[in-house]
Enzyme design. Structure first.
Site, short mmCIF file in Angstrom:
data_model
loop_
_atom_site.label_atom_id
_atom_site.label_comp_id
_atom_site.label_asym_id
_atom_site.label_seq_id
_atom_site.Cartn_x
_atom_site.Cartn_y
_atom_site.Cartn_z
N ASP A 35 0.84 -1.21 0.00
CA ASP A 35 0.00 0.00 0.00
C ASP A 35 0.87 1.26 0.00
OD1 ASP A 35 -1.95 -1.83 0.24
OD2 ASP A 35 -2.73 -1.15 2.18
N VAL A 36 1.99 1.17 0.74
CA VAL A 36 2.85 2.35 0.83
C VAL A 36 3.48 2.65 -0.53
CG1 VAL A 36 4.86 3.32 1.97
CG2 VAL A 36 3.37 1.77 3.20
N GLU A 37 3.93 1.59 -1.20
CA GLU A 37 4.52 1.80 -2.53
C GLU A 37 3.48 2.40 -3.47
OE1 GLU A 37 7.97 -1.63 -2.76
OE2 GLU A 37 5.90 -2.28 -2.74
N ASP A 39 0.91 4.27 -2.54
CA ASP A 39 0.69 5.66 -2.15
C ASP A 39 1.79 6.56 -2.69
OD1 ASP A 39 -1.71 5.33 -0.83
OD2 ASP A 39 -0.75 4.74 1.04
N SER A 84 -13.46 8.86 -2.07
CA SER A 84 -12.36 8.25 -1.33
C SER A 84 -11.87 9.28 -0.31
CB SER A 84 -11.27 7.88 -2.31
OG SER A 84 -10.31 7.13 -1.66
N LEU A 85 -10.78 8.99 0.36
CA LEU A 85 -10.28 9.93 1.37
C LEU A 85 -8.85 10.31 1.06
CD1 LEU A 85 -11.59 8.09 4.55
CD2 LEU A 85 -12.28 10.37 3.84
N LYS A 118 -10.59 3.43 10.67
CA LYS A 118 -10.72 3.21 9.23
C LYS A 118 -10.71 1.70 9.01
CE LYS A 118 -8.96 4.74 4.78
NZ LYS A 118 -8.78 3.45 4.13
N ARG A 139 -18.57 -0.09 -4.58
CA ARG A 139 -18.17 1.22 -5.07
C ARG A 139 -17.88 1.24 -6.57
NH1 ARG A 139 -13.26 3.90 -2.21
NH2 ARG A 139 -12.20 2.07 -3.02
N LYS A 293 -13.29 13.35 10.70
CA LYS A 293 -14.28 14.06 9.88
C LYS A 293 -14.74 15.30 10.65
CE LYS A 293 -15.94 9.68 8.08
NZ LYS A 293 -16.99 8.66 8.13
N CYS A 433 16.48 -35.90 20.55
CA CYS A 433 17.05 -34.93 19.61
C CYS A 433 17.27 -33.61 20.35
CB CYS A 433 16.10 -34.73 18.43
SG CYS A 433 16.58 -33.34 17.40
S1 IVH Z 1 -15.68 8.03 4.99
C1 IVH Z 1 -16.42 10.81 1.71
N1 IVH Z 1 -15.21 6.53 7.11
O1 IVH Z 1 -11.91 4.05 3.33
C2 IVH Z 1 -15.83 9.93 2.71
N2 IVH Z 1 -14.45 5.73 5.01
O2 IVH Z 1 -9.92 5.43 1.57
C3 IVH Z 1 -15.97 8.54 2.37
N3 IVH Z 1 -13.39 3.53 5.09
O3 IVH Z 1 -13.88 4.47 0.49
C4 IVH Z 1 -15.40 7.61 3.29
N4 IVH Z 1 -13.62 3.22 7.24
O4 IVH Z 1 -14.35 2.42 1.97
C5 IVH Z 1 -15.06 6.66 5.78
N5 IVH Z 1 -14.91 5.33 9.05
C6 IVH Z 1 -14.76 5.43 7.75
C7 IVH Z 1 -14.15 4.43 6.96
C8 IVH Z 1 -14.00 4.63 5.59
C9 IVH Z 1 -13.19 2.69 6.11
C10 IVH Z 1 -13.01 3.26 3.68
C11 IVH Z 1 -14.09 3.57 2.70
C12 IVH Z 1 -13.50 4.61 1.80
C13 IVH Z 1 -12.04 4.38 1.98
C14 IVH Z 1 -11.28 5.65 1.68
#
Ligand code: IVH
Length: 672
Positions: A35-37, A39, A84-85, A118, A139, A293, A433
């Protein structure tokens, strides 16, 4: 000099590479890089596009999420795109995020954040009409997903009908489907038993299970879910804060992660990050970071969204748990049972803050399954259960001089012949042994067994090499002088070791049983045995069916215990240890401690530090009846993670509710 053509070429190359890895990750469940590579590639592309907007293209991977949907499921167009985030990897990234938030909101007030784990699973969108689940969609590329409604319906924690009242006529929630670690382990054990290929990790298992075309197969996998947002609510009213919306969802029976907290300002969010990082390994699901958030929906609206990410949220990723390294050699080690285990010696690699230089390969079948050769580059994971393992071989990086891994013909420790029955290679010389003896002594002295402080590997090796120790009992016959003669062991350390040996003599029956190293008898089984038999004599008298009546002990384990206690050598070892002074207090008979006698308890949700069955057995030991459903007769409900309708019912009936920490305290106080 870097020309514009060079930059354009580099951007194109990065896009192609990212697209390829996206495909491997999302569609093949077979990542080639960490994942890091990934990113790093993604950030490089983002940076170049930012510096050279003239090359920005709508089909760049920075402008969309994931890959197109699979052909086999019907398509669903998301009315609200699945975003996504943006990621933060450092405290500086977080400080920058907060600065952007404050600048856009033109405020210097402290911002409230909803802090969430997450979840490392698969994103899902659920639509409820009039409280009924009508659609579940993945998705896909963020705009068009796959219709997996039938599969989602099989997931126990996803309500088919919402509970309570006051929900909107149309409600679209988003969340994450995950494979609980406990269920994942069970599924993989079954696959291995059937000679099938196990899943690489719980996320892949969740993705694969959710995409099944036959929902009966999905139903067999114990998937679960956490909801994390609402994107549509028509014909109804919702609170104006993210945290309060989640609480509202919970009242409708939707599963919400119990670790979610509201924190003021990014500094306090960092503390939440640390707290979750330390709890991570104890959870029954994988998390790969935390999400912060902005809690106020009004602020969220004012901050808005970019093409693929909102400006009001950020994911703070945990340090990587995967890494790539090279297998320099494979050595075979003799274990406690005489079985030979191949261990890969690696080019040391830092994973999740820990340096990994050895990794067990379990057996020859595993080597075959991986297609591993000496010299190969491998992807290594040390997630969750902490023990690192090789996930896959990076075939493309195989050098020309890679060497096949062969099972040795003779034991690497004593030179005896190797037998290869039932796919387990074993040294035939049995307990004589030295390699096997070494592992037995190490186990005997380990913290969970006799807990002999300071008796490390190097000392054990010397004691065996000097023939001073031929069985665990010999440890208690060693003199101070014999310890002093060992390499690099001064009088002070010798005194400490003698004192540690003396101290270890007072133990518990459970620890003593565990120390004996009976095959299939781990720490937990030892505790259950000690609790059920209240003394060694009763254990010696137990028949196989007596043993099987103990919770969690099946035929195989019962046979192993029974047979172990019938071997003369084992009997004399036990007698010798006792005559050397090893002792324990006799447990109180259970009646004295049965403080919950007559009470009905209900367990709901997932507990993070003990299995449901363990909690049940321990509550029963205190006299409680453990029931599966909440009613007016229930005295107490233990609420774990993702507690759903049972918790709500308990609240409605005004029943006492306790959480995991309280349960653990109770069990600990009562010593069960
Ligand atoms: S919020 C607009 N909250 O992480 C914001 N995402 O890398 C949408 N994910 O697509 C995502 N836990 O599948 C949100 N507590 C959490 C999450 C979360 C896992 C996943 C999700 C998203 C991905 C983003």
């Amino acid at each position: 000099m870097v020309t514009s053509a060079d930059t354009e070429f580099e951007i194109k190359r990065l896009r192609e590479e990212i697209d390829k890895h996206n495909y491997l990750y999302h569609h093949q469940d077979a990542p080639e890089i960490t994942d890091v590579e990934f990113d790093v590639l993604f950030r490089n592309l983002q940076r170049l596009e930012l510096e050279h907007p003239e090359f920005l293209a709508s089909d760049s991977p920075t402008q969309r999420v994931g890959s197109p949907p699979l052909k086999s499921h019907a398509k669903i167009i998301h009315e609200v795109p699945m975003l996504s985030l943006d990621n933060a990897f450092s405290e500086q990234d977080l400080a920058d995020f907060e600065a952007r938030v404050l600048a856009r909101l033109k405020t210097s007030d402290i911002i409230r954040y909803c802090c969430e784990p997450k979840i490392d699973g698969v994103a899902i969108s659920l639509i409820y009409e009039e409280g009924k689940l009508v659609c579940g969609a993945t998705r896909g590329d963020g705009t068009t997903g796959e219709d997996v409604t039938q599969n989602v319906r099989t997931i126990d924690t996803v309500p088919l009908c919402l509970d309570g009242t006051g929900y909107p006529e149309l409600l679209e929630v988003r969340g994450e489907i995950y494979f609980p670690r406990s269920a994942f382990k069970a599924v993989n054990q079954l696959s291995i038993g059937r000679g099938e290929r196990p899943f690489a990790n719980p996320r892949n298992a969740a993705a694969g299970s959710l995409r099944q075309l036959d929902s009966r197969l999905t139903a067999k996998r114990k998937l679960s879910m956490f909801c994390y947002s609402v994107v549509q609510a028509k014909g109804g009213h919702l609170p104006d804060k993210q945290s309060e919306i989640l609480l509202k969802l919970e009242t409708w029976g939707l599963p919400i992660n119990p670790l979610i907290e509201v924190r003021q300002g990014v500094k306090n969010c960092i503390e939440f990050f640390g707290k979750l990082l330390s709890r991570r390994e104890y959870l029954d699901y994988d998390i790969d970071g935390v999400v912060f958030k902005v809690d106020s929906l009004d602020f969220q609206e004012r901050l808005g969204v970019l093409t693929r990410t909102p400006r009001w949220a950020i994911a703070h990723k945990f340090p990587p748990e995967k890494g790539v390294s090279v297998v320099k050699n494979v050595e075979f080690q003799v274990g406690r049972t005489g079985a030979l285990t191949p261990v890969a010696r690696l080019e040391p690699v830092k994973i999740g803050g820990v340096t990994v230089s050895n990794v067990t390969l379990h057996n020859m079948q595993e080597i075959e399954r991986l297609g591993l050769m000496i010299g190969d580059s491998v992807l290594i994971n040390r997630a969750g259960d902490v023990i690192p393992k090789v996930i896959s071989v990076i075939a493309k990086k195989r050098p020309g001089n890679a060497k096949r891994i062969e099972l040795p013909n003779t034991c690497p420790s004593c030179g005896s012949t190797i037998t290869n029955n039932e796919a387990v290679a074993k040294c035939i010389s049995g307990r004589d042994c030295p390699g096997r003896l070494r592992e037995n002594i190490r186990h005997f002295a380990s913290r969970s067994a006799m807990d002999i402080d300071g008796l490390g590997e190097k000392i054990i090796d010397q004691l065996i090499a000097a023939s001073l120790v031929n069985s665990p009992a010999d440890l208690y016959k060693l003199s101070r002088e014999q310890f002093i003669q060992l390499d690099r062991l001064g009088p002070k350390s010798a005194d400490n070791l003698i004192a540690a040996l003396e101290k270890s003599k007072k133990t518990t029956l459970a620890k003593f049983i565990y120390a004996l190293g009976i095959e299939e008898v781990g720490e937990y089984t030892s505790v259950v045995l000690a609790r059920s038999f209240f003394g060694l004599n009763l254990l010696f008298e137990a028949t196989i069916s007596n043993l099987m009546s103990v919770p969690d002990i099946g035929l195989i384990v019962a046979q192993k215990i029974y047979e172990f206690l019938r071997v003369e050598k084992n009997q004399s070892l036990i007698n010798e240890l006792i005559s050397l002074g090893i002792h324990w207090d006799i447990e109180e008979p259970p009646e004295v401690k049965q403080v919950l006698r007559g009470e009905v308890w209900v367990l709901t949700g997932t507990l993070s530090t003990l299995t449901r069955n363990d909690a049940k057995v321990r509550l029963q030991a205190l006299g409680a009846k453990v029931s599966g459903s909440v009613s007016s007769k229930t005295d107490c409900v233990v609420a774990g993670d993702a507690s759903g309708s049972k918790l709500i019912k308990a609240k409605a009936l005004n029943i006492r509710i306790i959480y995991e920490a309280e349960l653990l305290k109770l069990l600990e106080q009562r010593n069960v």
